[in-house]
Enzyme design. Structure first.
Site, PDB file in Angstrom:
ATOM      1  N   ASP A 184     -17.031  25.189  -5.192  1.00 18.78           N
ATOM      2  CA  ASP A 184     -15.827  24.948  -5.986  1.00 18.78           C
ATOM      3  C   ASP A 184     -14.668  25.380  -5.102  1.00 18.78           C
ATOM      4  O   ASP A 184     -14.532  26.569  -4.770  1.00 18.78           O
ATOM      5  CB  ASP A 184     -15.873  25.762  -7.279  1.00 18.78           C
ATOM      6  N   LEU A 185     -13.858  24.433  -4.688  1.00 18.52           N
ATOM      7  CA  LEU A 185     -12.854  24.703  -3.652  1.00 18.52           C
ATOM      8  C   LEU A 185     -11.761  25.660  -4.106  1.00 18.52           C
ATOM      9  O   LEU A 185     -10.963  26.117  -3.287  1.00 18.52           O
ATOM     10  CB  LEU A 185     -12.242  23.382  -3.179  1.00 18.52           C
ATOM     11  N   LYS A 224      -5.536  11.231   6.172  1.00 18.53           N
ATOM     12  CA  LYS A 224      -4.381  10.679   5.480  1.00 18.53           C
ATOM     13  C   LYS A 224      -4.766  10.311   4.040  1.00 18.53           C
ATOM     14  O   LYS A 224      -5.962  10.134   3.759  1.00 18.53           O
ATOM     15  CB  LYS A 224      -3.839   9.465   6.234  1.00 18.53           C
ATOM     16  N   HIS A 231      -6.966   6.915  12.242  1.00 20.57           N
ATOM     17  CA  HIS A 231      -8.094   6.300  12.942  1.00 20.57           C
ATOM     18  C   HIS A 231      -7.705   5.054  13.721  1.00 20.57           C
ATOM     19  O   HIS A 231      -8.426   4.649  14.635  1.00 20.57           O
ATOM     20  CB  HIS A 231      -9.230   5.983  11.962  1.00 20.57           C
ATOM     21  N   LYS A 245      -8.989   3.127  17.931  1.00 24.28           N
ATOM     22  CA  LYS A 245      -9.514   1.790  18.213  1.00 24.28           C
ATOM     23  C   LYS A 245      -9.453   1.506  19.714  1.00 24.28           C
ATOM     24  O   LYS A 245      -8.463   1.835  20.378  1.00 24.28           O
ATOM     25  CB  LYS A 245      -8.719   0.737  17.427  1.00 24.28           C
ATOM     26  N   GLU A 291      -5.207  -7.457   5.353  1.00 25.23           N
ATOM     27  CA  GLU A 291      -6.493  -7.307   4.692  1.00 25.23           C
ATOM     28  C   GLU A 291      -6.691  -8.463   3.724  1.00 25.23           C
ATOM     29  O   GLU A 291      -5.749  -8.857   3.021  1.00 25.23           O
ATOM     30  CB  GLU A 291      -6.567  -5.989   3.928  1.00 25.23           C
ATOM     31  N   ASP A 295       0.712   3.645   2.339  1.00 32.80           N
ATOM     32  CA  ASP A 295      -0.688   3.539   2.749  1.00 32.80           C
ATOM     33  C   ASP A 295      -0.843   3.074   4.192  1.00 32.80           C
ATOM     34  O   ASP A 295      -1.758   3.528   4.888  1.00 32.80           O
ATOM     35  CB  ASP A 295      -1.415   2.570   1.807  1.00 32.80           C
ATOM     36  N   HIS A 351      -0.145   4.108  10.037  1.00 36.12           N
ATOM     37  CA  HIS A 351      -0.773   3.210  11.010  1.00 36.12           C
ATOM     38  C   HIS A 351       0.241   2.364  11.772  1.00 36.12           C
ATOM     39  O   HIS A 351       0.253   2.323  13.003  1.00 36.12           O
ATOM     40  CB  HIS A 351      -1.768   2.282  10.318  1.00 36.12           C
ATOM     41  N   LYS A 375      -2.379  -6.591   1.199  1.00 34.20           N
ATOM     42  CA  LYS A 375      -3.693  -6.853   0.614  1.00 34.20           C
ATOM     43  C   LYS A 375      -3.784  -8.330   0.226  1.00 34.20           C
ATOM     44  O   LYS A 375      -2.783  -8.984  -0.031  1.00 34.20           O
ATOM     45  CB  LYS A 375      -3.882  -6.005  -0.647  1.00 34.20           C
TER      46      LYS A 375
END
Length: 490
Positions: free
Chosen positions: A87-88, A143, A173, A177, A211, A230, A235, A335
Site C-alpha cells: 500500500d503506497l 509521463k 520513450h 527510438k 494514431e 498527451d 513527445h 487519434k
C-alpha cells in the site's frame, strides 16, 4: 553489475504492455546485466508464482509471435521476477521493501514509477523516509509529469527533496527510438547535412505523430488529458528540440540537454491571438478506419457527454534564433487518423534557378519513427531518356523523383532494440542522455500553457473530423497559408 529493478504499478497496463516485454527482449538479447532481480509492486494479494503465471499469460498472448517467449525462455526469465504487495501510502510497507532489497547489496537499484503521477510525491517521500534514496538508487518517472506547469513544478520539488537531479530520470520513450538516435548521428556524426541544416536551405519542418486507434478503454484518463498534454508537451517538443538544437560540445548528457533547453527557450511564445491563428484543435467523429466503422469520441466508453477535449492538435511555431529565423515548424498529432505513423519531414528549399523543363519537387528528408524506423532522402535524377522540347529542334533532359531509403531493420538486423528496451537499459547503466531534465520539462509546460489558457476562455474553436482522415480541414489550411502542404498532400 548486479541490479534490482522495482516496478511500482506492477500489475498496470504500462508494466505488462511495455515494460515487462521490453525487459524480456533485453534478457533474450543478452543485454541485461548479470545478477538482476525484477520486483513488481502492487496492492493485489499475489505470490511470486501467481504473479509469474499472470505475467506469462500476458507475454504469451502478444500480437507479435516473434516476441513471444518459448516455455523454456519464460521459465528462465521468470526466475528473475518477484512480487511484493504494498500500500503506497503506508510507511510500514516501505520498510518491508527495504528489507527485501537488503537481502543483498545490489550495485544499482532502479525504482520505476509506472503509476499515476499524483502518487509520485508520496512514493518519493516514503522512499526517502525509508532510506531508499542512497546514491545507488535511481527513480524513473513515467509521463505525464503533471497536468500543467504548477503541478509539474510541485512534482519536481517533491522528487528533488529526496533525489538529486542525476538520480531522477524523466522518461520520454520517443527519445529511445532508433530513428531519433540516428537523427543525432545524421547531424553530428556526418559532415554532409550540417551546412544545410539552417534557414538558407530548409523551407519548413513537419513533425507528425499519428494514431489510427481511438481512446479505447482509456476514455476517462484521456478526457482529463487531451492531445496537447498527451503528445505535444512531451513527445513532439522533444523531437523538435532534437531537430533544431545546436551541435553540443560533447555527448555528455548535460551538454545535450543544455542545447535542447535553449531551443525550448527560443520558441516564439503564444498569446490569445496567435493561438487562434496558429493552433488547430479537433475531435474525431464516427468514420471508417481500415475498412471498419468506428464510433466518434463522444460515443467512446467513459467519455463524458458533450466533452470538448481535443483528440487532434496541429500548430505552427517558430524557433527564434539565427539558425531557424523564419522557418515554420508544423507539429501534428491525433487519434483515429488515416494511418498509424510518426515521422519528421525536412522540406528543403527549391533550387534558385532550374535548367530543366517542368516543375521539380524540392528535396526532402523523411525520418520515419513508426511503424518502421528509417531514413528516406528524396532527390531528383535524370531518367536517361530524352524527348523533344517545345520547339522540337533539340532534346531536353527531364528529371524524375528518386529516393535513397535506409531501413534500419535491414541495415542492423541483429543489433536492434526497442525504445523501452533502450531506455530501461540506460536507466540501469546510469546513462542520462535520453532522459528529460526538470528545467526542460518545465519550460515545455511554460510554452504550452498559453494554449491551454486560451482554450479555457474560448470553447468555440473545436473542429470535428471523420475518423480515418488526416484531421480537420483547418490543419491543411494552416500549412497552405504559408504556401506549403503536409507531406501526404504534397
Amino acid at each position: 553489475m548486479s541490479f534490482d529493478l522495482v516496478f511500482f504499478g506492477g500489475t498496470g497496463d504500462l508494466t505488462w504492455r511495455k515494460l515487462m516485454p521490453a525487459l524480456f527482449q533485453a534478457w533474450r538479447h543478452g543485454k541485461l546485466p548479470a545478477q538482476g532481480r525484477i520486483l513488481a509492486v502492487a496492492r493485489d494479494e499475489r505470490s511470486d508464482a501467481s504473479y509469474r503465471q499472470w505475467l506469462k499469460d500476458k507475454l504469451t498472448s502478444g500480437d507479435d509471435l516473434a516476441k513471444r517467449p518459448t516455455e523454456d525462455e519464460f521459465e528462465r526469465f521468470a526466475a528473475l521476477v518477484h512480487y511484493l504487495r504494498m500500500d503506497l501510502s503506508q510507511p510500514g510497507d516501505y520498510a518491508v521493501l527495504r528489507q527485501w532489497l537488503q537481502t543483498r547489496q545490489a550495485d544499482t537499484v532502479v525504482m520505476y514509477l509506472a503509476t499515476s503521477p499524483h502518487l509520485f510525491p508520496v512514493i518519493c517521500e516514503q522512499l526517502g523516509a525509508a532510506g531508499l534514496n542512497h546514491p545507488a538508487v535511481r527513480v524513473v518517472l513515467e509521463k505525464p509529469l503533471g497536468h500543467d506547469l504548477a503541478s509539474a513544478q510541485a512534482i519536481n520539488r517533491a522528487v528533488g527533496a529526496v533525489f538529486s537531479e542525476r538520480q531522477a530520470l524523466r522518461i520520454d520513450h520517443y527519445l529511445g527510438k532508433p530513428s531519433v538516435q540516428n537523427l543525432m548521428a545524421l547531424r553530428f556524426g556526418n559532415v554532409l547535412f550540417e551546412p544545410l541544416w539552417r534557414r538558407e536551405s530548409i523551407a519548413n519542418i513537419q513533425i507528425t505523430l499519428a494514431e489510427s486507434l481511438g481512446v479505447g478503454t482509456r476514455g476517462d484518463f484521456y478526457d482529463r488529458t487531451g492531445a496537447l498534454r498527451d503528445m505535444v508537451q512531451n513527445h513532439a517538443l522533444q523531437l523538435l528540440t532534437m531537430v533544431a538544437m545546436e551541435p553540443p560540445s560533447s555527448a555528455d548528457a548535460d551538454a545535450i540537454r543544455d542545447e535542447k533547453l535553449k531551443v525550448l527557450r527560443s520558441l516564439k511564445p503564444f498569446d490569445a491571438a496567435s493561438v487562434a491563428r496558429d493552433v488547430v484543435r479537433g475531435q474525431y467523429r464516427a468514420g471508417t478506419v481500415g475498412g471498419m466503422s468506428v464510433p466518434g469520441y463522444l460515443d467512446e466508453a467513459k467519455v463524458p457527454a458533450g466533452s470538448h477535449t481535443e483528440t487532434f492538435v496541429a500548430l505552427r511555431c517558430e524557433v527564434q534564433n539565427w539558425r531557424w529565423a523564419g522557418v515554420p515548424f508544423y507539429l501534428r498529432t491525433g487519434k483515429r487518423l488515416a494511418h498509424r505513423h510518426a515521422e519528421i519531414v525536412v522540406n528543403f528549399r527549391p533550387t534558385p534557378h532550374s535548367i530543366f523543363p517542368g516543375t521539380q519537387p524540392p528535396n526532402q528528408l523523411v525520418i520515419k519513427l513508426q511503424p518502421d524506423d528509417g531514413l528516406q532522402l528524396h532527390l531528383l535524377a535524370a531518367k536517361g531518356a530524352l524527348g523533344p522540347d517545345l520547339a522540337g529542334d533539340h532534346q531536353a533532359e527531364h528529371l524524375s523523383p528518386v529516393s535513397l531509403d535506409l531501413d534500419f531493420d535491414k541495415a542492423f538486423p541483429t543489433d536492434r532494440v526497442g525504445a523501452y528496451e533502450r531506455m530501461l537499459l540506460d536507466a540501469l547503466a546510469g546513462r542520462l542522455n535520453l532522459f528529460v531534465r526538470s528545467d526542460e520539462q518545465e519550460q515545455a509546460w511554460r510554452w504550452v500553457e498559453p494554449i491551454l489558457e486560451a482554450w479555457r476562455h474560448d470553447g468555440s474553436g473545436l473542429k470535428t473530423y471523420s475518423a480515418g482522415t488526416w484531421g480537420p480541414a483547418a490543419a491543411s489550411a494552416l500549412v497552405a497559408r504559408d504556401g506549403f502542404a503536409w507531406a501526404e498532400e504534397s
